[in-house]
Scaffold this motif. Structure first.
Motif, PDB file in Angstrom:
ATOM      1  N   THR A  63       0.822  -1.210   0.000  1.00 31.16           N
ATOM      2  CA  THR A  63       0.000   0.000   0.000  1.00 31.16           C
ATOM      3  C   THR A  63       0.860   1.265   0.000  1.00 31.16           C
ATOM      4  OG1 THR A  63      -0.231  -0.122   2.421  1.00 31.16           O
ATOM      5  CG2 THR A  63      -1.994  -1.088   1.084  1.00 31.16           C
ATOM      6  N   ASP A  64       2.111   1.163   0.435  1.00 29.22           N
ATOM      7  CA  ASP A  64       2.992   2.328   0.389  1.00 29.22           C
ATOM      8  C   ASP A  64       3.360   2.698  -1.048  1.00 29.22           C
ATOM      9  OD1 ASP A  64       3.023   2.660   3.155  1.00 29.22           O
ATOM     10  OD2 ASP A  64       4.768   1.350   3.401  1.00 29.22           O
ATOM     11  N   LYS A  65       3.429   1.710  -1.932  1.00 29.45           N
ATOM     12  CA  LYS A  65       3.728   1.968  -3.343  1.00 29.45           C
ATOM     13  C   LYS A  65       2.489   2.393  -4.126  1.00 29.45           C
ATOM     14  CE  LYS A  65       7.524  -1.190  -4.434  1.00 29.45           C
ATOM     15  NZ  LYS A  65       7.847  -2.365  -5.279  1.00 29.45           N
ATOM     16  N   CYS A  66       1.318   1.974  -3.674  1.00 30.61           N
ATOM     17  CA  CYS A  66       0.076   2.182  -4.425  1.00 30.61           C
ATOM     18  C   CYS A  66      -0.185   3.667  -4.667  1.00 30.61           C
ATOM     19  CB  CYS A  66      -1.097   1.561  -3.664  1.00 30.61           C
ATOM     20  SG  CYS A  66      -2.677   1.739  -4.497  1.00 30.61           S
ATOM     21  N   CYS A  67      -0.536   3.985  -5.915  1.00 28.98           N
ATOM     22  CA  CYS A  67      -0.837   5.375  -6.279  1.00 28.98           C
ATOM     23  C   CYS A  67      -2.340   5.619  -6.408  1.00 28.98           C
ATOM     24  CB  CYS A  67      -0.103   5.759  -7.557  1.00 28.98           C
ATOM     25  SG  CYS A  67      -0.660   4.871  -9.022  1.00 28.98           S
ATOM     26  N   GLY A  68      -3.147   4.581  -6.174  1.00 24.56           N
ATOM     27  CA  GLY A  68      -4.600   4.745  -6.196  1.00 24.56           C
ATOM     28  C   GLY A  68      -5.216   4.814  -7.583  1.00 24.56           C
ATOM     29  N   ALA A  69      -4.549   4.278  -8.591  1.00 22.36           N
ATOM     30  CA  ALA A  69      -5.087   4.315  -9.954  1.00 22.36           C
ATOM     31  C   ALA A  69      -6.354   3.465 -10.081  1.00 22.36           C
ATOM     32  CB  ALA A  69      -4.037   3.848 -10.955  1.00 22.36           C
ATOM     33  N   GLY A  70      -6.456   2.404  -9.294  1.00 20.36           N
ATOM     34  CA  GLY A  70      -7.661   1.582  -9.290  1.00 20.36           C
ATOM     35  C   GLY A  70      -7.770   0.559 -10.402  1.00 20.36           C
ATOM     36  N   MET A  71      -6.712   0.367 -11.165  1.00 21.26           N
ATOM     37  CA  MET A  71      -6.759  -0.607 -12.252  1.00 21.26           C
ATOM     38  C   MET A  71      -7.014  -2.018 -11.732  1.00 21.26           C
ATOM     39  SD  MET A  71      -6.595   1.208 -14.881  1.00 21.26           S
ATOM     40  CE  MET A  71      -6.574  -0.140 -16.033  1.00 21.26           C
ATOM     41  N   CYS A  72      -6.469  -2.339 -10.571  1.00 24.33           N
ATOM     42  CA  CYS A  72      -6.666  -3.675 -10.005  1.00 24.33           C
ATOM     43  C   CYS A  72      -8.131  -3.909  -9.640  1.00 24.33           C
ATOM     44  CB  CYS A  72      -5.770  -3.874  -8.791  1.00 24.33           C
ATOM     45  SG  CYS A  72      -5.977  -2.626  -7.482  1.00 24.33           S
ATOM     46  N   ALA A  73      -8.747  -2.948  -8.999  1.00 20.89           N
ATOM     47  CA  ALA A  73     -10.150  -3.086  -8.586  1.00 20.89           C
ATOM     48  C   ALA A  73     -11.078  -3.143  -9.793  1.00 20.89           C
ATOM     49  CB  ALA A  73     -10.536  -1.942  -7.659  1.00 20.89           C
ATOM     50  N   LEU A  74     -10.737  -2.437 -10.847  1.00 21.52           N
ATOM     51  CA  LEU A  74     -11.536  -2.486 -12.069  1.00 21.52           C
ATOM     52  C   LEU A  74     -11.349  -3.810 -12.802  1.00 21.52           C
ATOM     53  CD1 LEU A  74     -10.912   1.111 -13.442  1.00 21.52           C
ATOM     54  CD2 LEU A  74     -13.053   0.204 -12.501  1.00 21.52           C
ATOM     55  N   THR A  75     -10.133  -4.335 -12.788  1.00 22.38           N
ATOM     56  CA  THR A  75      -9.816  -5.555 -13.509  1.00 22.38           C
ATOM     57  C   THR A  75     -10.315  -6.801 -12.779  1.00 22.38           C
ATOM     58  OG1 THR A  75      -7.863  -4.489 -14.448  1.00 22.38           O
ATOM     59  CG2 THR A  75      -7.929  -6.894 -14.546  1.00 22.38           C
ATOM     60  N   GLU A  76     -10.153  -6.848 -11.449  1.00 26.60           N
ATOM     61  CA  GLU A  76     -10.587  -8.023 -10.686  1.00 26.60           C
ATOM     62  C   GLU A  76     -11.185  -7.618  -9.334  1.00 26.60           C
ATOM     63  OE1 GLU A  76     -12.207 -10.809  -9.877  1.00 26.60           O
ATOM     64  OE2 GLU A  76     -11.080 -11.314 -11.678  1.00 26.60           O
ATOM     65  N   PRO A  77     -12.449  -7.208  -9.345  1.00 23.42           N
ATOM     66  CA  PRO A  77     -13.102  -6.727  -8.119  1.00 23.42           C
ATOM     67  C   PRO A  77     -13.374  -7.809  -7.072  1.00 23.42           C
ATOM     68  CG  PRO A  77     -14.666  -6.788  -9.939  1.00 23.42           C
ATOM     69  CD  PRO A  77     -13.306  -7.085 -10.513  1.00 23.42           C
ATOM     70  N   LEU A  78     -13.186  -9.073  -7.415  1.00 19.86           N
ATOM     71  CA  LEU A  78     -13.341 -10.125  -6.414  1.00 19.86           C
ATOM     72  C   LEU A  78     -12.091 -10.280  -5.550  1.00 19.86           C
ATOM     73  CD1 LEU A  78     -15.152 -12.850  -8.545  1.00 19.86           C
ATOM     74  CD2 LEU A  78     -16.156 -11.273  -6.874  1.00 19.86           C
ATOM     75  N   VAL A  79     -10.986  -9.699  -6.000  1.00 15.82           N
ATOM     76  CA  VAL A  79      -9.723  -9.817  -5.280  1.00 15.82           C
ATOM     77  C   VAL A  79      -9.258  -8.470  -4.727  1.00 15.82           C
ATOM     78  CG1 VAL A  79      -7.296 -10.531  -5.461  1.00 15.82           C
ATOM     79  CG2 VAL A  79      -9.076 -11.813  -6.671  1.00 15.82           C
ATOM     80  N   PHE A  80      -9.573  -7.380  -5.437  1.00 13.71           N
ATOM     81  CA  PHE A  80      -9.082  -6.057  -5.050  1.00 13.71           C
ATOM     82  C   PHE A  80     -10.223  -5.058  -4.908  1.00 13.71           C
ATOM     83  CE2 PHE A  80      -5.853  -8.068  -7.759  1.00 13.71           C
ATOM     84  CZ  PHE A  80      -4.772  -8.077  -6.902  1.00 13.71           C
ATOM     85  N   ASP A  81     -10.024  -4.121  -3.999  1.00 12.71           N
ATOM     86  CA  ASP A  81     -10.924  -2.981  -3.847  1.00 12.71           C
ATOM     87  C   ASP A  81     -10.036  -1.776  -3.583  1.00 12.71           C
ATOM     88  OD1 ASP A  81     -13.215  -1.459  -3.632  1.00 12.71           O
ATOM     89  OD2 ASP A  81     -13.986  -2.469  -1.854  1.00 12.71           O
ATOM     90  N   GLN A  82     -10.671  -0.626  -3.404  1.00 10.89           N
ATOM     91  CA  GLN A  82      -9.925   0.586  -3.075  1.00 10.89           C
ATOM     92  C   GLN A  82     -10.440   1.150  -1.770  1.00 10.89           C
ATOM     93  OE1 GLN A  82     -10.344   2.543  -7.145  1.00 10.89           O
ATOM     94  NE2 GLN A  82      -8.441   3.411  -6.360  1.00 10.89           N
ATOM     95  N   SER A  83      -9.535   1.676  -0.965  1.00  8.85           N
ATOM     96  CA  SER A  83      -9.884   2.317   0.290  1.00  8.85           C
ATOM     97  C   SER A  83     -10.707   3.569   0.023  1.00  8.85           C
ATOM     98  CB  SER A  83      -8.606   2.692   1.051  1.00  8.85           C
ATOM     99  OG  SER A  83      -8.895   3.574   2.105  1.00  8.85           O
ATOM    100  N   ARG A  84     -11.778   3.724   0.750  1.00  9.12           N
ATOM    101  CA  ARG A  84     -12.596   4.936   0.614  1.00  9.12           C
ATOM    102  C   ARG A  84     -11.860   6.161   1.153  1.00  9.12           C
ATOM    103  NH1 ARG A  84     -17.815   3.888  -0.893  1.00  9.12           N
ATOM    104  NH2 ARG A  84     -18.515   1.746  -0.582  1.00  9.12           N
ATOM    105  N   GLU A  85     -10.911   5.932   2.042  1.00  8.53           N
ATOM    106  CA  GLU A  85     -10.172   7.037   2.660  1.00  8.53           C
ATOM    107  C   GLU A  85      -9.146   7.668   1.728  1.00  8.53           C
ATOM    108  OE1 GLU A  85      -8.593   5.321   6.187  1.00  8.53           O
ATOM    109  OE2 GLU A  85     -10.568   4.994   7.060  1.00  8.53           O
ATOM    110  N   ASP A  86      -8.314   6.825   1.120  1.00 12.30           N
ATOM    111  CA  ASP A  86      -7.236   7.387   0.299  1.00 12.30           C
ATOM    112  C   ASP A  86      -7.101   6.762  -1.087  1.00 12.30           C
ATOM    113  OD1 ASP A  86      -6.170   4.926   0.943  1.00 12.30           O
ATOM    114  OD2 ASP A  86      -4.459   5.720   2.064  1.00 12.30           O
ATOM    115  N   GLY A  87      -7.966   5.826  -1.428  1.00 15.98           N
ATOM    116  CA  GLY A  87      -7.957   5.228  -2.754  1.00 15.98           C
ATOM    117  C   GLY A  87      -6.935   4.144  -2.974  1.00 15.98           C
ATOM    118  N   THR A  88      -6.149   3.816  -1.948  1.00 20.38           N
ATOM    119  CA  THR A  88      -5.142   2.781  -2.122  1.00 20.38           C
ATOM    120  C   THR A  88      -5.781   1.396  -2.153  1.00 20.38           C
ATOM    121  OG1 THR A  88      -4.719   2.707   0.258  1.00 20.38           O
ATOM    122  CG2 THR A  88      -3.278   4.123  -1.076  1.00 20.38           C
TER     123      THR A  88
END
Length: 66
Positions: free
Chosen positions: A7-32
């Protein structure tokens, strides 16, 4: 297969959550990235590998021996 996220490297682009929402999501606080499943079922492995490839911050890694 085990999925790890940095999560320290994550820039919050959200490509992972868009590509595989069963495995990844984004934090509502900071988008990571939020990891929903460290050991996804085999039928999701191809899309998880795609998430690793499309992550602009290289914040997702796989341990294929786990």
């Amino acid at each position: 297969m085990r999925v790890d996220v940095d999560t320290d490297k994550c820039c919050g682009a959200g490509m992972c959550a868009l590509t595989e929402p069963l495995v990844f999501d984004q934090s509502r606080e900071d988008g990571t990235v939020v990891l929903l499943s460290a050991h996804p079922p085999e039928e999701l492995w191809d899309s998880v590998e795609e998430c690793v490839r499309v992550c602009p911050a290289q914040a997702i890694s796989l341990d294929e021996t786990a």
